[in-house]
Scaffold this active site. Structure first.
Site, mmCIF file in Angstrom:
data_model
loop_
_atom_site.group_PDB
_atom_site.id
_atom_site.type_symbol
_atom_site.label_atom_id
_atom_site.label_comp_id
_atom_site.label_asym_id
_atom_site.label_seq_id
_atom_site.Cartn_x
_atom_site.Cartn_y
_atom_site.Cartn_z
ATOM 1 N N HIS A 522 0.789 -1.237 0.000
ATOM 2 C CA HIS A 522 0.000 0.000 0.000
ATOM 3 C C HIS A 522 0.819 1.284 0.000
ATOM 4 C CE1 HIS A 522 -3.503 2.385 0.240
ATOM 5 N NE2 HIS A 522 -4.254 1.565 0.926
ATOM 6 N N TYR A 638 -15.094 5.634 8.115
ATOM 7 C CA TYR A 638 -14.053 6.104 7.185
ATOM 8 C C TYR A 638 -14.448 5.702 5.771
ATOM 9 C CZ TYR A 638 -9.226 6.487 5.275
ATOM 10 O OH TYR A 638 -8.107 6.830 4.543
ATOM 11 N N THR A 651 -4.972 10.517 -0.635
ATOM 12 C CA THR A 651 -6.339 10.264 -0.176
ATOM 13 C C THR A 651 -6.742 11.256 0.906
ATOM 14 O OG1 THR A 651 -5.592 8.700 1.514
ATOM 15 C CG2 THR A 651 -6.176 7.794 -0.651
#
Length: 825
Positions: A522, A638, A651
């Site tokens: 990630h 979230y 993000t």
């Protein structure tokens, strides 16, 4: 034998053994009567493989009493020449693309147009420079080396070049100013004002023609830093429905004190960073959220992407791997040439940042005791393939060209057919990347810093990407859809904990029955970037490359391609103990993951849009309703949105649980509320959610700003009770939509069965849910729900049932019965 000297080196460096050569025992024999030509004593195997081993060396020599007999290998020299030619071609293409991107939105040819235009006006006795050309001419006159005509030409060229550069800077700055406007995003859906239309025309004028992947990078605006008071107010609004009156009053006092006292001081440093750095969030986000995390990457950070839901184009594992790997390499080829089109919003007008594509290939996360680092290479000509506990290095080029799908299939089949056993500690080695980071960092430093271990680890970490040939069969089975999809998701997320290299930018996984998938790290990029690659791979595999009638890749095999190379390891028992510890840690984590992945067929975004509402808002409100029915309470939620409207944006968080969404959910579970009242509250909640999403996308979110203020406070060694409490709040419902970015690649009207399954991730909180979803075409939504068995409060299958019911209950408010939905399908 001329090969003997090479074999002595072979014995010292077993990393160079070719596949199938298991003995590797070499010796230099000497006769008592005197020195004799060096000989090689090796376990014999197929002569073809021996010939290939000869070809792998550029020269061969024999030690004799008369000296050294040197012989060149023309085949090896040819391969070296072609490899060098390939490298120089890539360097030239990078240089050319750098020039084209560097002068964008102009083009290199426009320089000639401007210079010719200036020279033409000069010969027409017109001075377009308002005296600047004359000044350049006088300056050149002091040299005394040029004729009058030469000075005029040089002066005109210099002025024309300067004018061209000035025009580029002006166009670029104008485009940056235009792209800083985000009013279009807050306009009512389907309605566009005249001012927005004029703005769109101006953006297209200044955007140039045929942009490359990175063309817009220097024209993108910087992420703005919101005012502290605005962020604090939005935060208090977001937590109001989640707190009791006394708790909210206490938090309000903390927040207001922060906004007046410490907040402005921290904000000053953050403003300073925003002026100096390209993006005030992204580098800290990458370092402190990802690279400094000391827990396992597997489940906690890495995510996965699934194959097509229903279709398996071939059941031959090697063939699917051949097409899949070739498709990935075609994408890399396009990426190297910057031929991938930048993502554009609003009718191909507004560009998104493309920076995350830079580290897609040839990238690996390197463990450290305090923080990890990201290692990225400009190029890599091999991949590493894992099968049955063994690692193989596979070269991607032959005769100066990329291997064809059938040739890659041939290499993969050679690996599948290889009968050799794993070396000591090799089978479970990848478990080091699945466990805690500190033991892996220490183990890497102690046991992989030299010799064959370093060479083999370098081969893995410097590979273009990692490939796993999984021994299990996975994918959707109509006779048992729930269990099959749950197993498929868990396999992609963690596998056996020792058969994916979780540090690589991504691991390409091919299962025994031909199903495939991907596990991605990630830190280097977010899911939409990997999703863009994956969409290309799936469509290229099925619609461009295809398969022969017998299931093999199209084309012919090539017996001249050298066999894959077994990587060699010398793993001591102390290291094997660390591997076992990491594997135990990973197994405990993996076995605790409760996954439920399912396709929702009742309706899709087509029917939702008929309700004149946002599909994402619809699903988010359904998630809020499902969570309330599942838990009997609301929680901090979230939803990931992107900030790629800004340079190097990543993000931002949309806090989907709002006062408006809570009012709607409470109305839905209240039998005294009428349908009209529920529908009114739904529309209010939906509009609120869309507004929050737009704020997040345009740089006015809450959480990244507060996160950066917290980082500054740590650098300044000051405590903030407000920031500490904000950043310690758990996200018990973490959600993300997987976007479909290249709809044109899948013609679902003609090929309705070629639908994507999307992807998912593990739960963020120990007592919470992780939910990923993808809106496929007009009539399908795929959900991926994760939680932990160890939590008595959560159950992924139970939540899935509540979610299906919530989706249907909300749709029923609009008067669409199950029969009318079937008619819509």
């Amino acid at each position: 034998m001329a090969f003997a000297k090479r074999c002595r080196v072979h014995t010292q460096d077993p990393n160079q053994r070719t596949l199938g050569h298991r003995s590797g025992t070499c010796a230099l024999n000497r006769c008592a009567a005197g020195p004799a030509p060096a000989r090689c004593v090796m376990t014999p195997w197929r002569s073809l493989k021996m010939a290939e081993a000869h070809q792998a060396v550029a020269f061969q020599f024999t030690v004799t009493p008369d000296g050294i007999d040197l012989r060149l290998s023309h085949e090896a020299l040819k391969q070296i020449y072609l490899s060098g030619l390939h490298s120089w071609k890539k360097k030239f293409i990078r240089f050319k693309n750098g020039v084209i991107t560097g002068v964008y939105p102009a083009s290199p040819s426009s320089w000639l147009i401007v210079v010719v235009g200036v020279m033409s006006t000069m010969y027409a006795k017109i001075d377009p420079s308002l005296g600047i050309i004359a000044k350049i001419n006088r300056t050149l006159d002091t040299t005394g080396y040029m004729s009058s005509q030469t000075k005029n030409i040089v002066s005109g060229v210099l002025f024309g070049t300067g004018l061209w550069v000035a025009l580029i800077i002006t166009m670029r700055y104008s485009l940056k100013v235009l792209l800083s406007y985000h009013g279009w995003m807050f306009a009512e859906h389907g309605k566009m004002s005249r001012a927005t239309r004029i703005w769109m025309c101006m953006v297209k004028i200044f955007s140039g023609r045929k942009p490359m992947l990175y063309s817009f990078q220097t024209s993108l605006p910087r992420l703005p830093v919101p005012a502290v008071k605005d962020t604090v107010n939005r935060y208090l609004e977001s937590v109001r429905p989640l707190m009791k009156d006394e708790d909210f009053k206490r938090m309000t006092a903390l927040a207001q004190d922060f906004a007046v006292n410490l907040g402005p001081r921290l904000q000053w440093y953050l403003k300073l960073k925003s002026w100096w750095a390209t993006n005030y969030v992204s580098d800290w986000w990458e370092e402190y959220v990802y690279l400094r995390g000391r827990g396992p990457l597997m489940v906690n950070s890495n995510y996965y992407a699934m194959d097509l839901l229903y279709v398996i184009p071939t059941h031959l594992q090697a063939a699917r791997a051949g097409n899949g790997i070739h498709a990935i390499l075609l994408y890399r080829h396009k990426l190297d040439r910057e031929e991938i089109k930048p993502i554009l919003l609003l009718g191909s007008t507004v560009p998104l940042c493309s920076a995350q594509w830079e580290r897609m290939f040839n990238t690996c996360r390197i463990p450290g005791e305090e923080t990890d680092t990201i290692q990225h290479l400009r190029d890599s000509k091999h991949i590493v393939v894992f099968h049955k506990g063994r690692y193989f290095k596979v070269w991607l080029y032959h005769d100066g060209r990329l291997l064809k799908p059938r040739e890659i299939e041939q290499q993969i089949q050679r690996i599948l057919d290889d009968p050799s056993e794993p070396q000591a500690g090799e089978a479970k080695l990848a478990a080091l990347t699945a466990g805690e980071r500190v033991p892996w960092a220490k183990c890497r430093q102690a046991y992989f810093g030299r010799g064959k271990n370093k060479q083999s680890l370098d081969a893995v970490e410097k590979a273009a990407f990692f490939v796993t040939l999984d021994e299990t069969e996975q994918g959707y089975r109509e006779e048992d859809p729930d269990a099959s999809m749950d197993s498929y998701a868990k396999s992609l997320l963690h596998g056996r904990c020792s058969d994916r290299w979780f540090d690589k930018s991504f691991t390409f996984i091919v299962f025994k029955n031909g199903k495939m998938g991907m596990n991605a790290e990630h830190s280097w990029a977010d899911a939409p970037v990997v999703g863009h690659l994956w969409e290309y791979v799936m469509s290229t595999d099925c619609f461009q490359l295809g398969y022969a009638e017998d299931g093999h890749c199209k084309g012919d095999t090539n017996p001249n391609i050298p066999y894959p190379t077994r990587l060699q390891w010398d793993i001591p028992e102390e290291c094997q103990d660390v591997i076992e510890t990491s594997l135990n840690t990973a197994n405990i984590l993996a076995s605790d993951v409760d996954f439920h992945s399912f396709p929702f067929h009742a309706f899709g975004k087509g029917l939702i849009k008929k309700c004149r509402t946002s599909p994402d808002a619809f699903v988010q409100l359904a998630l809020q309703l499902a969570h309330y029915k599942d838990m009997g309470k609301f929680c901090l939620t979230y939803e990931a949105s992107m900030t790629r409207l800004f340079r190097e944006g990543r993000t931002e968080t949309v806090r989907s649980c709002s006062s408006e969404s809570c009012n709607f959910v409470l109305a839905m579970v209240d039998p005294t509320q009428t349908v009209k009242q529920k529908l009114r509250l739904f529309k209010i909640a939906s509009e609120k959610h869309q507004h929050l999403y737009r704020l997040a996308m345009t740089g006015s979110g809450i959480d990244r700003h507060l996160f950066c203020l917290y980082v500054v406070s740590k650098y300044l060694a000051v405590d903030s009770p407000f920031l500490k409490e904000v950043l310690s709040e758990p996200w018990r419902l973490s959600t993300s939509q997987t976007p479909q970015q290249q709809v044109e690649l899948f013609d679902l009207e003609r090929n309705p069965e070629y639908v994507s399954s999307g992807g998912g991730f593990g739960p963020v909180a120990d007592d919470g849910y992780g939910v990923s979803y993808i809106l496929v075409g007009e009539n399908l939504i795929n959900f991926h729900i994760s939680s932990k068995f160890s939590s008595p409060e959560t159950d992924s299958h139970r939540f899935g049932k509540h979610l299906k019911q919530a989706m249907n209950d909300i749709m029923a408010l609009f008067g669409f019965s199950s029969n009318s939905r079937k008619e819509f399908h």
